[in-house]
Design a protein around this motif. Sequence first.
Motif, PDB file in Angstrom:
ATOM      1  N   GLN A 171      -7.377   2.427  -2.704  1.00  0.00           N
ATOM      2  CA  GLN A 171      -6.649   1.291  -2.146  1.00  0.00           C
ATOM      3  C   GLN A 171      -7.534   0.051  -2.189  1.00  0.00           C
ATOM      4  OE1 GLN A 171      -4.226   2.042   1.348  1.00  0.00           O
ATOM      5  NE2 GLN A 171      -4.447  -0.078   2.008  1.00  0.00           N
ATOM      6  N   ARG A 184      -9.436   5.384   2.452  1.00  0.00           N
ATOM      7  CA  ARG A 184      -8.403   4.818   1.590  1.00  0.00           C
ATOM      8  C   ARG A 184      -9.030   3.953   0.500  1.00  0.00           C
ATOM      9  NH1 ARG A 184      -3.021   5.173   4.354  1.00  0.00           N
ATOM     10  NH2 ARG A 184      -2.266   3.901   2.631  1.00  0.00           N
ATOM     11  N   TYR A 222      -4.766   6.821  -2.787  1.00  0.00           N
ATOM     12  CA  TYR A 222      -4.148   5.664  -2.149  1.00  0.00           C
ATOM     13  C   TYR A 222      -4.044   4.562  -3.188  1.00  0.00           C
ATOM     14  CZ  TYR A 222      -5.029   8.322   2.061  1.00  0.00           C
ATOM     15  OH  TYR A 222      -5.042   9.319   2.995  1.00  0.00           O
ATOM     16  N   ASN A 264       0.827  -1.205   0.000  1.00  0.00           N
ATOM     17  CA  ASN A 264       0.000   0.000   0.000  1.00  0.00           C
ATOM     18  C   ASN A 264       0.862   1.256   0.000  1.00  0.00           C
ATOM     19  OD1 ASN A 264      -0.066  -1.354   2.951  1.00  0.00           O
ATOM     20  ND2 ASN A 264       0.246   0.860   3.189  1.00  0.00           N
TER      21      ASN A 264
END
Length: 545
Positions: free
Chosen positions: A508, A503, A369, A358
Amino acid sequence: MVDECYSKSMWSLALVVLLFVTRTVGEDPYRFYTWNVTYGDIYPLGLKQQGILINGQFPGPQIESVTNDNLIISVFNSLDEPFLISWNGVQQRRNSWQDGVYGTNCPIPPGKNLTYVLQVKDQIGSYFYFPSLGMHKAAGGFGGFKIASRSVIPVPFPPPAGDFTILAGDWFKMNHTDLKAILDGGSDLPFPDGLLINGRGSNGYTFTVDQGKTYRLRISNVGLTTSINFRIQGHKMLLVEVEGTHSLQNTYDSLDIHLGQSYSVLVTADRAAQDYFIVVSTRFTSQVLTATSILHYSNSAGSVSDSPPAGPTIQIDWSLEQARSLRRNLTASGPRPNPQGSYHYGLINTTHTVRLQNSAPIINGKQRYAVNSVSFIPADTPLKLADHFNIPGVFSLGSISDNPTGGGAYLQTSVMAADFRGYAEIVFENSEDNVQSWHIDGHSFFVVGMDGGQWSPASRLTYNLRDTISRCTVQVYPASWTAVYMPLDNVGMWSVRSENWARQYLGQQFYLRVYSPANSWRDEFPIPTNALLCGRAAGRLARPV
């Protein structure tokens, strides 16, 4: 001749009746739910807010089910915007059509409804459901989801006197649309305004128990951004289940519960007859938020005394050691009557390794993200529909690497290919200074290792290949790694995402396409006849009714 025809007719009739009875007796039970999703006034932190209610409730109604039950859940969207519900931890065996995230489902339009038809196949345990679009989760719309063991399957502890669901997590006073606007504008969310327990702030909720009896508490972190610690003044907690796995029954004074995670504990009301604090507080934050509820003895002789017990704050090593203490009860039965230790996960050769790193890049001047340098952007058509109808240009397999690239971050609708019946080693690598929480839909995985520093093949020497816990959501500590083994045993298009919802919203996440070339109903259910079709799939025929 007549007698012969009569005999054949009666035989045919008997066969039909036999088949009908067999199917009727053999079919798993059905449970029906009808939900109306509306806006409504809520006061979780003492300030009026616009919340998302289900049947007028915040949190929403509890789903009560038993292993293999068929659930028919009709969701009517009375909001003025599209809406979807997903089922955190419910695996949707062979049925990602019912997963309820945008990668698999078209949103329910305002004024319309969608009936989810799902089966809690071969599962037990404590989970929750939540709204998956945008930042709806910041307005409510979540609730508990319990899957009890079948009566013929032994449970490794005596039946408790009661069963409580506790949905705890951080909360913002700001409207979900304003939070979304902050993220869309390229900034991260502010620090939360408080914590809630079952939709209420401090001392807003009471759990009543009888002295001397034992109770089961099913605790989930349904927050947006923050890990929490859970504890009960003067009482020990016996851990018995982690996201569908009966655990080794260790005793804890407090439990760290990271975003999206769920635990079951047994608590015995064995103290003096009075009231006690139930406490949640934030973990790994410079400012510590705390919320309390009351554990009320039915014969209480007094109210809560002293102050709520303090918990850990920023101690990473303490949390890591607790995480390592989670073990699988090898002799207990799971959803089936065979011991949980009968599946020897550590003796199976992995077919490939996936490393996921990440990061928090700035792309086009905005905070994003990413995973392996790719920041996910939603397509104009749900990926599952594009895959089913062979619609080109929506996504590309291999649009995310299965290893960190070390290159600059970029925007992409990222989908990773995976072969059905593979056995993957997945390593989550976190070089940032905050705790990550990862979830994979459609699967459970064995948490074989976690440690600080950089993962390498030599890290496998530290893996627990005997009795680690199996779950669907796992944390990764700062500058650390977490490794899991995961059977790729569920065909479909599955969300792999951060449970930190900001996120997740800003990229993400990605989708894992578990593919079987057999194209058989044995491996995956067909598209539902009531499937909503949108984007480039609009106007197509799902399948003949």
